[in-house]
Design an enzyme around this catalytic site. Structure first.
Site, mmCIF file in Angstrom:
data_model
loop_
_atom_site.group_PDB
_atom_site.id
_atom_site.type_symbol
_atom_site.label_atom_id
_atom_site.label_comp_id
_atom_site.label_asym_id
_atom_site.label_seq_id
_atom_site.Cartn_x
_atom_site.Cartn_y
_atom_site.Cartn_z
ATOM 1 N N SER A 47 0.851 -1.185 0.000
ATOM 2 C CA SER A 47 0.000 0.000 0.000
ATOM 3 C C SER A 47 0.884 1.230 0.000
ATOM 4 O O SER A 47 2.025 1.183 0.472
ATOM 5 C CB SER A 47 -0.903 0.011 1.240
ATOM 6 O OG SER A 47 -1.584 1.250 1.351
ATOM 7 N N TYR A 89 -1.947 -1.326 10.642
ATOM 8 C CA TYR A 89 -2.092 -1.612 9.205
ATOM 9 C C TYR A 89 -0.914 -1.022 8.436
ATOM 10 O O TYR A 89 -0.321 -1.692 7.580
ATOM 11 C CB TYR A 89 -3.403 -1.027 8.699
ATOM 12 C CG TYR A 89 -3.746 -1.396 7.277
ATOM 13 C CD1 TYR A 89 -4.324 -2.630 6.974
ATOM 14 C CD2 TYR A 89 -3.508 -0.509 6.231
ATOM 15 C CE1 TYR A 89 -4.647 -2.975 5.668
ATOM 16 C CE2 TYR A 89 -3.822 -0.844 4.923
ATOM 17 C CZ TYR A 89 -4.391 -2.069 4.654
ATOM 18 O OH TYR A 89 -4.707 -2.408 3.352
ATOM 19 N N LYS A 132 2.054 -2.990 6.158
ATOM 20 C CA LYS A 132 2.330 -2.670 4.763
ATOM 21 C C LYS A 132 3.760 -2.160 4.575
ATOM 22 O O LYS A 132 4.381 -2.398 3.544
ATOM 23 C CB LYS A 132 1.312 -1.655 4.245
ATOM 24 C CG LYS A 132 -0.117 -2.197 4.227
ATOM 25 C CD LYS A 132 -0.244 -3.460 3.383
ATOM 26 C CE LYS A 132 -1.680 -3.961 3.308
ATOM 27 N NZ LYS A 132 -1.819 -5.169 2.469
#
Length: 242
Positions: free
Chosen positions: A145, A158, A162
């Site tokens: 991401s 999160y 990533k």
């Protein structure tokens, strides 16, 4: 009508019943590839397989998989290889997004993200890498991401997963290329268009393009992206080229 540029290519995709994974399965089918999708929900994977085969009249199979279990992940790839007559590409697309801010997030929620977004990607990359090195070719695609480069307020765990996926992909891209294995890390921007991400993945496989590939965000959300120059500099620093 899409060009059938990947006829004969055998692809296994985790997280293939939703979001980017599902759109990637569609894009590969449209390009003529044979596809196996995996999901923990056997009923859902069966229904999506019927739906996508009906849309593209392609060769797709649906298989159960628990990406957080190494043995079951290996069984999924074994079954995909058997059903498709071989395996050329593995796409690690299974993903868990945060539901709370960092301080409100429970340990269970954090562990779910770490297990699915990072540990499963490491597992899938290792199992696929061993297979591909043995056969002398193969392509691993991991979904990172843009926030794995810049981070995002309110999505700390999160973002951390990533960040790690980007680092993993950089190391594997450099380390496995000489053994015939291409590794691509796809980094969608904020509010990504799944169709655009899927098309980028197929393009990387079609042209054997490895390394970090940043997918632009939806134009409607473009104002929410970091400045492009800052983003390039951040990526360059992470890759050690700036």
């Amino acid at each position: 009508m899409p060009r059938k540029t990947l006829v004969g290519t055998r692809v296994a995709i985790t997280g293939g019943t939703y979001g980017i994974g599902k759109e990637t399965a569609l894009a590969f089918l449209a390009a003529g590839a044979d596809v196996a999708i995996g999901d923990a929900d056997a009923g859902k994977v069966r229904a999506i397989t019927v739906q996508l085969n009906r849309i593209h009249r392609g060769n797709m199979v649906g298989l159960p998989v628990d990406v957080t279990d190494c043995a079951r992940f290996a069984e999924f790839l074994d079954a995909a290889e058997y059903r498709l007559g071989g395996l050329d590409v593995v796409v690690n697309a299974a993903d868990i997004e945060p539901t709370e801010s960092f301080l409100m997030e429970t340990e269970w929620d954090s562990n779910r993200q770490i297990d699915t977004n990072l540990r499963a990607v490491i597992t899938g990359s290792r199992i696929a890498g061993i297979r591909f090195v043995e056969q002398g070719h193969g392509h691993i695609v991991n979904i990172g991401s843009a926030i794995g480069v810049t981070a995002a307020l309110g999505a700390a765990v999160y973002s951390a997963t990533k960040h790690a996926v980007v680092g993993l992909g950089t190391a594997l891209h450099r380390g496995l290329a000489e053994q015939g294995v291409t590794v691509s890390t796809i980094a969608p921007g904020y509010a990504p268009d799944p169709d655009m991400v899927a098309d980028t993945i197929v393009d990387c496989v079609a042209h054997r393009r490895g390394g970090l590939v940043v997918v632009p965000p939806n134009a409607w959300f473009r104002s929410g992206m970091p400045d492009p120059v800052r983003l390039r500099l951040a990526i360059g620093r992470m890759l050690g080229i700036m």
